[in-house]
Design an enzyme around this catalytic site. Structure first.
Site, PDB file in Angstrom:
ATOM      1  N   ASP A  63       0.866  -1.188   0.000  1.00  9.13           N
ATOM      2  CA  ASP A  63       0.000   0.000   0.000  1.00  9.13           C
ATOM      3  C   ASP A  63       0.898   1.231   0.000  1.00  9.13           C
ATOM      4  OD1 ASP A  63      -1.868   1.989   0.428  1.00  9.13           O
ATOM      5  OD2 ASP A  63      -2.975   0.878   1.970  1.00  9.13           O
ATOM      6  N   ASP A 108      -2.992   7.120  -3.478  1.00 11.42           N
ATOM      7  CA  ASP A 108      -3.065   6.085  -2.443  1.00 11.42           C
ATOM      8  C   ASP A 108      -3.558   4.836  -3.163  1.00 11.42           C
ATOM      9  OD1 ASP A 108      -3.361   4.606  -0.138  1.00 11.42           O
ATOM     10  OD2 ASP A 108      -4.892   5.906   0.780  1.00 11.42           O
ATOM     11  N   HIS A 127     -11.717   6.705   1.768  1.00  5.93           N
ATOM     12  CA  HIS A 127     -11.684   8.017   2.430  1.00  5.93           C
ATOM     13  C   HIS A 127     -11.472   9.121   1.419  1.00  5.93           C
ATOM     14  CE1 HIS A 127      -7.352   7.515   1.800  1.00  5.93           C
ATOM     15  NE2 HIS A 127      -7.585   6.250   2.094  1.00  5.93           N
ATOM     16  N   HIS A 131      -6.105  11.416   4.728  1.00 10.23           N
ATOM     17  CA  HIS A 131      -7.480  11.114   5.157  1.00 10.23           C
ATOM     18  C   HIS A 131      -8.190  12.412   5.480  1.00 10.23           C
ATOM     19  CE1 HIS A 131      -5.490   7.197   6.118  1.00 10.23           C
ATOM     20  NE2 HIS A 131      -6.529   6.785   5.432  1.00 10.23           N
ATOM     21  N   GLU A 149     -10.889   1.262  -0.965  1.00  8.98           N
ATOM     22  CA  GLU A 149      -9.987   0.150  -0.651  1.00  8.98           C
ATOM     23  C   GLU A 149     -10.708  -1.034  -0.017  1.00  8.98           C
ATOM     24  OE1 GLU A 149      -7.006   1.211   2.391  1.00  8.98           O
ATOM     25  OE2 GLU A 149      -7.841   3.236   2.348  1.00  8.98           O
ATOM     26  N   GLU A 189      -6.566  -1.089  -3.768  1.00 12.53           N
ATOM     27  CA  GLU A 189      -6.970   0.309  -3.592  1.00 12.53           C
ATOM     28  C   GLU A 189      -6.617   1.138  -4.822  1.00 12.53           C
ATOM     29  OE1 GLU A 189      -5.051   2.283  -0.280  1.00 12.53           O
ATOM     30  OE2 GLU A 189      -6.600   3.841  -0.221  1.00 12.53           O
TER      31      GLU A 189
HETATM   32 MN    MN Z   1      -3.602   3.021   1.091  1.00 17.44          MN
HETATM   33 MN    MN Z   2      -6.261   4.640   1.759  1.00 17.24          MN
END
Ligand code: MN
Ligand code: MN
Length: 296
Positions: free
Chosen positions: A85, A96, A156, A164, A189, A281
């Site tokens: 990630d 992200d 998010h 976030h 995600e 994600e």
């Molecule tokens: Mn992530």
């Molecule tokens: Mn994330």
């Protein structure tokens, strides 16, 4: 969003995708997790960006927020379920993105379940759409494959220098009637697991983030806090990066700064019942009604 800012979000997405694909391609049994992290970090630099956060390299029932420290001893074994990630920061415009690999083996049905859940979200994604509908799609795909979605992890909103910000996008239909933003950036995600579908805090991790300005008496700690604020701003960073710059004294300084709440330390998240966890994600950009998956 003006065109030059939009270009930076797109660039952060493209770099995130390239580094994710590179990381997936080099994973093999016998590799040290720390070497994988360092290779990922070098690749971001090579492609001309900083990192939005330390590489999260979480294995098996560890769901998220594990990043190897400077003394990490983990060696990847055949059959380990590794979540990669990562994200880029191009002057605060972020990506992200995550993929899961089974080390040395083909993807398992658990891995396919979370990947297909994300693919199904891509098919329906619209600015301002129902967050319940996204959760419903993820939940239906994962349960349909015979696994559980993780209910207390999810997507998010993202804004400049904030990984976030704003809405939480659960991996289940919480029936709360909320809607996605019309303009801006979100990440989705899906997490699938063989366990009960709930993560809990475990050990203290290696990932920290600036939280609030505090009076710091210790001179070294104060200097390190100033460095953190100018270098990482409100983005998460690795203790290892600070130790590489300041030496081992940084360990003590980060303890002091965490103790007085100048910094927040992210706990490692584990699946409560010990189930294996898979995650994918992507980052989505909404601009004047158009959807771009920046990390696809
Ligand atoms: Mn992530
Ligand atoms: Mn994330």
């Amino acid at each position: 969003m003006d065109e030059s800012e939009k270009e930076r979000w797109i660039k952060a997405g493209r770099i995130g995708k390239e580094v994710r694909e590179y990381a997936v391609s080099i994973v093999k049994p016998g590799m040290a997790l720390l070497d994988l992290a360092r290779n990922i970090e070098s690749k971001f630099a090579q492609l001309g960006s900083k990192l939005a956060f330390p590489p999260n390299l979480s294995i098996n029932d560890t769901a998220a927020h594990y990043s190897p420290g400077f003394d990490d001893q983990i060696i990847l074994k055949e059959g380990d379920m590794l979540k990669i990630d990562i994200g880029a920061s191009v002057d605060g415009c972020l990506s992200d993105t995550a993929a899961t690999v089974v080390v040395g083996e083909d993807p398992s049905p658990l891995v396919n379940a979370s990947r297909e859940a994300l693919e199904n979200v891509i098919k329906i994604m619209k600015p301002g759409m129902s967050i319940d509908e996204i959760g419903e799609t993820i939940e239906r795909t994962i349960r349909g494959a015979g696994f559980s979605p993780i209910v207390n992890l999810g997507g998010h909103g993202i804004s400049l220098y904030n990984v976030h910000e704003g809405e939480f996008i659960p991996n289940v239909n919480q029936q709360n009637g909320k809607k996605l933003r019309m303009e801006g950036v979100v990440a989705v995600e899906p997490f699938s697991t063989t366990g009960n579908g709930y993560v809990i805090d475990s050990s203290s991790g290696e990932i920290f983030m600036f939280q609030s300005d505090r009076n710091v008496r210790d001179k070294t700690a104060r200097e390190i806090l100033e460095f953190i604020k100018s270098e990482y701003k409100t983005l998460p960073f690795s203790r290892r990066w600070v130790v590489e710059k300041y030496g081992r004294v940084a360990n003590y300084a980060l303890d002091v700064l965490t103790g007085n709440k100048a910094l927040y330390r992210f706990p490692v998240l584990k699946e409560e019942s010990g189930g294996n966890v898979s995650q994918f994600e992507h980052t989505f950009l909404f601009d004047r009604g158009e959807v771009t998956v920046t990390t696809l």
